[in-house]
Design an enzyme around this catalytic site. Structure first.
Site, short mmCIF file in Angstrom:
data_model
loop_
_atom_site.label_atom_id
_atom_site.label_comp_id
_atom_site.label_asym_id
_atom_site.label_seq_id
_atom_site.Cartn_x
_atom_site.Cartn_y
_atom_site.Cartn_z
N MET A 91 0.83 -1.22 0.00
CA MET A 91 0.00 0.00 0.00
C MET A 91 0.86 1.26 0.00
O MET A 91 0.44 2.31 -0.48
CB MET A 91 -0.92 0.02 1.23
CG MET A 91 -2.15 -0.85 1.07
SD MET A 91 -3.02 -1.03 2.63
CE MET A 91 -3.55 0.63 2.93
N GLN A 119 -6.54 6.60 6.81
CA GLN A 119 -5.92 6.29 8.09
C GLN A 119 -5.79 4.79 8.38
O GLN A 119 -5.15 4.41 9.33
CB GLN A 119 -6.72 6.95 9.24
CG GLN A 119 -6.71 8.47 9.18
CD GLN A 119 -5.32 9.07 9.25
OE1 GLN A 119 -4.48 8.61 10.01
NE2 GLN A 119 -5.05 10.08 8.43
N GLY A 120 -6.43 3.94 7.54
CA GLY A 120 -6.46 2.51 7.85
C GLY A 120 -5.13 1.81 7.62
O GLY A 120 -4.25 2.33 6.96
N CYS A 121 -5.01 0.61 8.21
CA CYS A 121 -3.80 -0.20 8.04
C CYS A 121 -3.96 -1.27 6.97
O CYS A 121 -2.99 -1.91 6.58
CB CYS A 121 -3.42 -0.89 9.34
SG CYS A 121 -2.63 0.21 10.49
N VAL A 122 -5.19 -1.51 6.54
CA VAL A 122 -5.39 -2.54 5.51
C VAL A 122 -6.08 -1.96 4.28
O VAL A 122 -6.74 -0.96 4.36
CB VAL A 122 -6.21 -3.75 6.02
CG1 VAL A 122 -5.37 -4.62 6.89
CG2 VAL A 122 -7.45 -3.31 6.72
#
Lengths: 171, 105
Positions: A35, B102-105
């Site tokens: 990501m 802001q997410g991690c996934v």
């Protein structure tokens, strides 16, 4: 954010354990790397093989015996984190399955995919997924026992060669 | 709060260059931001993702995770990485004029 250090451009992540809670950190790190545009290699070895075997990847469990930090899961049952989770309770049949179920439910809520879907996502994101040659031999596995997202089987030497210039992370 | 002129319009951006107010965004800006990110043209597929991100942001106050992006917009993960090389969620968020996910996934 200013950062004077050289940014990380490649990571090699080793997953050597096969509990549900032991596999996710590797998956999240690998996916998170992609990501961020960081090249990622994910290497499964020893009991971590369970996450990439067709027969087992969907049924990883949370260890409820000898897991002294398990009371962190208490808030999932609306109980305070200070309540201990004794190993003897963890040994009762079904408790590991229940804990696993609860953890999976919690993760689904946080939009964290199940192991199989996550590995597919990581592979589609361009990370390389590999399995360990020695672990394959030890557990009597063949290529056919592994999920199709596994790109290849590597010796330790090949793993290091593939990790040239990468930060190696052991989970 | 730093100001920046994008496509002839002065807007507020945060330290990393994300638009502070997504309402200030225009499609002309999207192309200019995309070009600065190394994406020369915005195809219909890019725009589909960008519009989906904006709709998600409007509804939830945050950009979607890659998984949500993939499941709800119907754009496969592989294609997302091809459309926005080097980090789809963040790059698409930047071009879509929403704040950093802001997410991690």
């Amino acid at each position: 954010m200013s950062n004077t250090q050289e940014p990380i451009s490649r990571v090699s992540i080793i997953c050597a354990k096969g509990g549900l809670d032991e596999v996710y950190p590797a998956l999240i790190l690998a996916n998170g790397a992609r990501m961020e545009g960081i090249e990622a290699t994910l290497f499964f070895t020893f009991f971590g093989m369970k996450a990439v075997m067709k027969a087992t990847y969907e049924n990883l469990k949370v260890a409820t015996v000898g897991n002294s930090a398990l009371n962190l899961a208490m808030p999932m049952m609306k109980m305070p984190v200070t309540i201990p989770f004794p190993t003897l309770i963890g040994a009762i049949p079904g408790v590991s399955s229940l804990s696993t179920w609860m953890m999976k439910r919690e993760m689904e809520e946080l939009d964290i995919p199940p192991v199989g879907e996550f590995l597919e996502m990581i592979s589609d994101a361009g990370a390389g997924i590999f399995a360990c040659k020695l672990a394959m031999d030890m557990f009597k596995l063949t290529r056919d026992d592994l999920i199709p997202q596994v790109e290849g089987v590597l010796t330790v030497g090949e793993f290091y060669a593939k990790s040239a210039g990468a930060s190696i992370i052991f989970t | 709060m730093p100001e920046k002129i994008i496509a002839g319009k002065t807007v507020n951006v945060d330290d990393e260059g994300y638009l502070v107010d997504y309402k200030e965004w225009t499609e002309e800006m999207a192309l200019e931001i995309a070009r600065a990110e190394g994406i020369e043209e915005l195809t219909d597929r890019h725009l589909l993702v960008i519009n989906f991100m904006r709709a998600e942001f409007e509804a939830n106050g945050t950009g979607p995770s890659i998984r949500r992006l993939n499941k709800k917009s119907g754009v496969p993960t592989k294609e997302l990485y091809q459309l926005f090389p080097g980090g789809p969620a963040k790059k698409a968020a930047r071009i879509a004029g929403i704040t950093k996910p802001q997410g991690c996934v």
